[in-house]
Design an enzyme around this catalytic site. Structure first.
Site, PDB file in Angstrom:
ATOM      1  N   GLY A 157     -72.368  -0.639   3.252  1.00 46.08           N
ATOM      2  CA  GLY A 157     -70.972  -0.249   3.079  1.00 46.08           C
ATOM      3  C   GLY A 157     -70.016  -1.407   2.915  1.00 46.08           C
ATOM      4  O   GLY A 157     -68.816  -1.202   2.718  1.00 46.08           O
ATOM      5  N   ASP A 165     -79.952   9.936  -3.142  1.00 44.56           N
ATOM      6  CA  ASP A 165     -78.511   9.749  -3.371  1.00 44.56           C
ATOM      7  C   ASP A 165     -78.215   9.128  -4.732  1.00 44.56           C
ATOM      8  O   ASP A 165     -77.066   9.021  -5.143  1.00 44.56           O
ATOM      9  CB  ASP A 165     -77.893   8.892  -2.256  1.00 44.56           C
ATOM     10  CG  ASP A 165     -78.465   7.479  -2.192  1.00 44.56           C
ATOM     11  OD1 ASP A 165     -79.212   7.074  -3.107  1.00 44.56           O
ATOM     12  OD2 ASP A 165     -78.149   6.765  -1.224  1.00 44.56           O
TER      13      ASP A 165
END
Length: 209
Positions: A72, A182
């Site tokens: 992230g 994903d």
């Protein structure tokens, strides 16, 4: 005759010594990246940074690899964390693999570029050589933004004169089966390819004195 033989042996010894000492000085390699380098969604020890450590050991390259990647992470986060990492680890080489999360969030390219430049500058002032790792945005982010994002890495590399691994997912991005569900994070089988994209640009830095 014996003098010529001794000279020949001396030359061979010198050549062998030069070859074995190509990586003679031990180096600390600091990798500052995001989930693409932090082994997100795959088993520990299967990501490209871990594979890099294995390759260095196999090739008897005296180097200590520190993976300071965080899933992230953005260029802003990396810029904030970097001073403490430089102070703690005193790396000889800093690999900067950041920007993908800036792009996925649609953050301004100029801001990401400024952060990368600041990170490179801080690393160089700390005495480290830098390798910048580039990336691309998926086509659904729009041609204009994707082009600006990708060209940002080349611009920074040219301006500050640091080597660039242009696209870490080359040979991976084109194959959906090499991604997790994903569709953003590569599976373990893709990481040798990623290392193959980065290694040719990192190896010369490892050899440099």
């Amino acid at each position: 005759m014996f003098k010529n033989l001794y000279r020949y042996l001396a030359v061979l010894l010198f050549m062998f010594s030069a070859a074995t000492n190509a990586y003679s000085a031990s180096k600390t390699v600091l990798v500052v990246g995001d989930s693409l380098s932090a082994e997100y969604g795959i088993s520990r020890g299967t990501g490209w940074v871990a594979l890099l450590e294995q390759r260095l050991k196999e090739q008897k390259v005296p180097a200590n690899v520190i993976n300071a990647s965080v899933s992230g992470e953005t260029t802003s986060g990396g810029r904030t964390r970097l001073p403490a990492l430089l102070s703690k680890h005193k790396p000889d080489i800093v690999v900067i693999e950041l920007g993908a999360n800036d792009g996925l969030r649609g953050l301004p390219v100029p801001a990401a570029e400024a952060n990368l430049r600041a990170m490179i500058d801080a690393s160089q002032k700390a005495g480290a050589r830098v390798l910048l790792v580039g990336n691309r945005m998926p086509p659904n982010y729009g041609r204009d933004y994707a082009d600006k994002f990708f060209s940002m890495f080349g611009t920074v590399s040219r301006d500050v004169k640091v080597p660039l691994a242009p696209f870490m997912l080359d040979g991976v991005a084109q194959k959906p089966e090499l991604f997790q569900p994903d569709r953003l994070h590569p599976v373990a089988e893709a990481h040798p390819i990623i290392l193959g994209n980065i290694w040719p640009h990192l190896q010369p830095i490892l050899k440099a004195k």
